[in-house]
Design a protein around this motif. Structure first.
Motif, PDB file in Angstrom:
ATOM      1  N   GLU A  76       0.984  -1.117   0.033  1.00  0.00           N
ATOM      2  CA  GLU A  76      -0.177   0.016   0.102  1.00  0.00           C
ATOM      3  C   GLU A  76       1.001   1.423  -0.025  1.00  0.00           C
ATOM      4  O   GLU A  76       1.555   1.672   1.214  1.00  0.00           O
ATOM      5  CB  GLU A  76      -0.998   0.257   1.324  1.00  0.00           C
ATOM      6  CG  GLU A  76      -2.093   1.054   1.230  1.00  0.00           C
ATOM      7  CD  GLU A  76      -3.044   1.076   2.379  1.00  0.00           C
ATOM      8  OE1 GLU A  76      -2.925   1.946   3.249  1.00  0.00           O
ATOM      9  OE2 GLU A  76      -3.670  -0.141   2.436  1.00  0.00           O
ATOM     10  N   GLY A  77       0.960   1.818  -1.130  1.00  0.00           N
ATOM     11  CA  GLY A  77       2.091   2.977  -1.261  1.00  0.00           C
ATOM     12  C   GLY A  77       3.369   2.369  -1.146  1.00  0.00           C
ATOM     13  O   GLY A  77       3.770   1.350  -1.862  1.00  0.00           O
ATOM     14  N   ASN A  78       4.107   3.154  -0.079  1.00  0.00           N
ATOM     15  CA  ASN A  78       5.571   2.410  -0.008  1.00  0.00           C
ATOM     16  C   ASN A  78       5.588   1.681   1.180  1.00  0.00           C
ATOM     17  O   ASN A  78       6.772   1.215   1.749  1.00  0.00           O
ATOM     18  CB  ASN A  78       6.493   3.741   0.366  1.00  0.00           C
ATOM     19  CG  ASN A  78       6.153   4.427   1.511  1.00  0.00           C
ATOM     20  OD1 ASN A  78       5.129   4.324   2.001  1.00  0.00           O
ATOM     21  ND2 ASN A  78       6.951   5.602   1.709  1.00  0.00           N
ATOM     22  N   GLN A  79       4.507   1.252   1.866  1.00  0.00           N
ATOM     23  CA  GLN A  79       4.446   0.459   2.835  1.00  0.00           C
ATOM     24  C   GLN A  79       3.938  -1.094   2.683  1.00  0.00           C
ATOM     25  O   GLN A  79       3.205  -1.240   1.646  1.00  0.00           O
ATOM     26  CB  GLN A  79       3.639   0.791   4.104  1.00  0.00           C
ATOM     27  CG  GLN A  79       3.663   0.744   5.491  1.00  0.00           C
ATOM     28  CD  GLN A  79       2.960   1.580   6.419  1.00  0.00           C
ATOM     29  OE1 GLN A  79       2.163   1.838   5.941  1.00  0.00           O
ATOM     30  NE2 GLN A  79       3.605   1.508   7.477  1.00  0.00           N
ATOM     31  N   VAL A  80       4.819  -2.135   3.217  1.00  0.00           N
ATOM     32  CA  VAL A  80       4.290  -3.445   2.826  1.00  0.00           C
ATOM     33  C   VAL A  80       3.775  -4.078   4.288  1.00  0.00           C
ATOM     34  O   VAL A  80       4.029  -3.778   5.221  1.00  0.00           O
ATOM     35  CB  VAL A  80       5.439  -4.200   2.529  1.00  0.00           C
ATOM     36  CG1 VAL A  80       5.100  -5.865   2.345  1.00  0.00           C
ATOM     37  CG2 VAL A  80       6.199  -3.635   1.372  1.00  0.00           C
ATOM     38  N   PHE A  81       2.633  -4.781   4.005  1.00  0.00           N
ATOM     39  CA  PHE A  81       1.901  -5.351   5.006  1.00  0.00           C
ATOM     40  C   PHE A  81       2.047  -6.940   4.860  1.00  0.00           C
ATOM     41  O   PHE A  81       1.938  -7.389   3.730  1.00  0.00           O
ATOM     42  CB  PHE A  81       0.225  -5.044   5.009  1.00  0.00           C
ATOM     43  CG  PHE A  81       0.072  -3.684   5.385  1.00  0.00           C
ATOM     44  CD1 PHE A  81      -0.035  -3.028   6.615  1.00  0.00           C
ATOM     45  CD2 PHE A  81       0.149  -2.439   4.262  1.00  0.00           C
ATOM     46  CE1 PHE A  81      -0.194  -1.668   7.142  1.00  0.00           C
ATOM     47  CE2 PHE A  81      -0.126  -1.196   4.697  1.00  0.00           C
ATOM     48  CZ  PHE A  81      -0.277  -0.557   5.985  1.00  0.00           C
ATOM     49  N   TYR A  82       1.915  -7.567   5.984  1.00  0.00           N
ATOM     50  CA  TYR A  82       2.131  -9.076   6.094  1.00  0.00           C
ATOM     51  C   TYR A  82       1.003  -9.493   6.798  1.00  0.00           C
ATOM     52  O   TYR A  82       0.442  -8.971   7.671  1.00  0.00           O
ATOM     53  CB  TYR A  82       3.696  -9.395   6.777  1.00  0.00           C
ATOM     54  CG  TYR A  82       4.602  -9.045   6.094  1.00  0.00           C
ATOM     55  CD1 TYR A  82       5.361  -9.993   5.458  1.00  0.00           C
ATOM     56  CD2 TYR A  82       5.443  -7.747   6.237  1.00  0.00           C
ATOM     57  CE1 TYR A  82       6.631  -9.641   4.778  1.00  0.00           C
ATOM     58  CE2 TYR A  82       6.493  -7.553   5.529  1.00  0.00           C
ATOM     59  CZ  TYR A  82       7.216  -8.365   4.855  1.00  0.00           C
ATOM     60  OH  TYR A  82       8.206  -7.985   3.940  1.00  0.00           O
ATOM     61  N   ARG A  83       0.931 -10.750   6.314  1.00  0.00           N
ATOM     62  CA  ARG A  83      -0.468 -11.737   6.845  1.00  0.00           C
ATOM     63  C   ARG A  83      -0.007 -13.144   6.852  1.00  0.00           C
ATOM     64  O   ARG A  83       0.892 -13.437   5.979  1.00  0.00           O
ATOM     65  CB  ARG A  83      -1.598 -11.205   6.431  1.00  0.00           C
ATOM     66  CG  ARG A  83      -1.856 -11.815   4.991  1.00  0.00           C
ATOM     67  CD  ARG A  83      -3.177 -11.532   4.432  1.00  0.00           C
ATOM     68  NE  ARG A  83      -3.330 -12.007   2.977  1.00  0.00           N
ATOM     69  CZ  ARG A  83      -3.308 -11.203   2.046  1.00  0.00           C
ATOM     70  NH1 ARG A  83      -3.108 -10.051   2.267  1.00  0.00           N
ATOM     71  NH2 ARG A  83      -3.689 -11.906   0.907  1.00  0.00           N
ATOM     72  N   VAL A  84      -0.541 -13.917   7.792  1.00  0.00           N
ATOM     73  CA  VAL A  84      -0.217 -15.078   7.517  1.00  0.00           C
ATOM     74  C   VAL A  84      -0.556 -15.898   6.214  1.00  0.00           C
ATOM     75  O   VAL A  84      -1.833 -15.392   5.945  1.00  0.00           O
ATOM     76  CB  VAL A  84      -0.900 -16.288   8.904  1.00  0.00           C
ATOM     77  CG1 VAL A  84      -0.707 -17.660   8.598  1.00  0.00           C
ATOM     78  CG2 VAL A  84      -0.241 -15.571   9.953  1.00  0.00           C
TER      79      VAL A  84
END
Length: 131
Positions: A76-84
């Motif tokens: 999302e934009g320059n941010q990375v989100f992690y999930r299982v």
């Protein structure tokens, strides 16, 4: 147990992938990261704060978990989100933690939480009054 009651032999590829998953789980920081991700996605900075580790170290652990197909990302934009990656990974971590709770003294936390949601049954006599 005889051979006729056993299931089909496990393919070598599946066994090797299972070994890799357990290898990834053999690290306390990775267990903590996966625990934090079991119900929601998080950014590296959120995870670093949650597990009390520096962001670059958390990023390295997440990269290994991603290569082992245990977590996935969303940008999302320059941010990375992690999930299982899936419920099976979350279940492995949850089961391992719950099993560890059983090794300690007293009632495991996951049983105490379940007990607090149980409503006691109070018998009612024929006259409609509680005993």
């Amino acid at each position: 147990m005889d051979a006729s009651t056993q299931g089909p032999a496990l393919p070598d590829e599946q066994v090797e992938l299972a070994v890799e998953i357990f290898r990834m789980l053999a690290d306390g920081t990775r267990i903590r990261l996966l625990w934090e991700l079991q119900d929601s996605e998080r950014s590296v900075s959120q995870l670093a704060d949650a597990v009390g580790k520096p962001g670059p170290a958390v990023s390295q652990h997440l990269a290994k978990l991603r290569m082992a197909r245990m977590v996935r990302t969303r940008r999302e934009g320059n941010q990375v989100f992690y999930r299982v990656e899936n419920e099976h990974i979350a279940g492995l971590v949850r089961d391992a933690i719950h099993n560890a709770e059983h090794a300690s003294d007293g009632i495991p936390a996951h049983h105490r939480a379940a007990e607090s949601t149980i409503t006691p049954i109070i018998p009612i006599t024929g006259s409609g009054q509680r005993r």
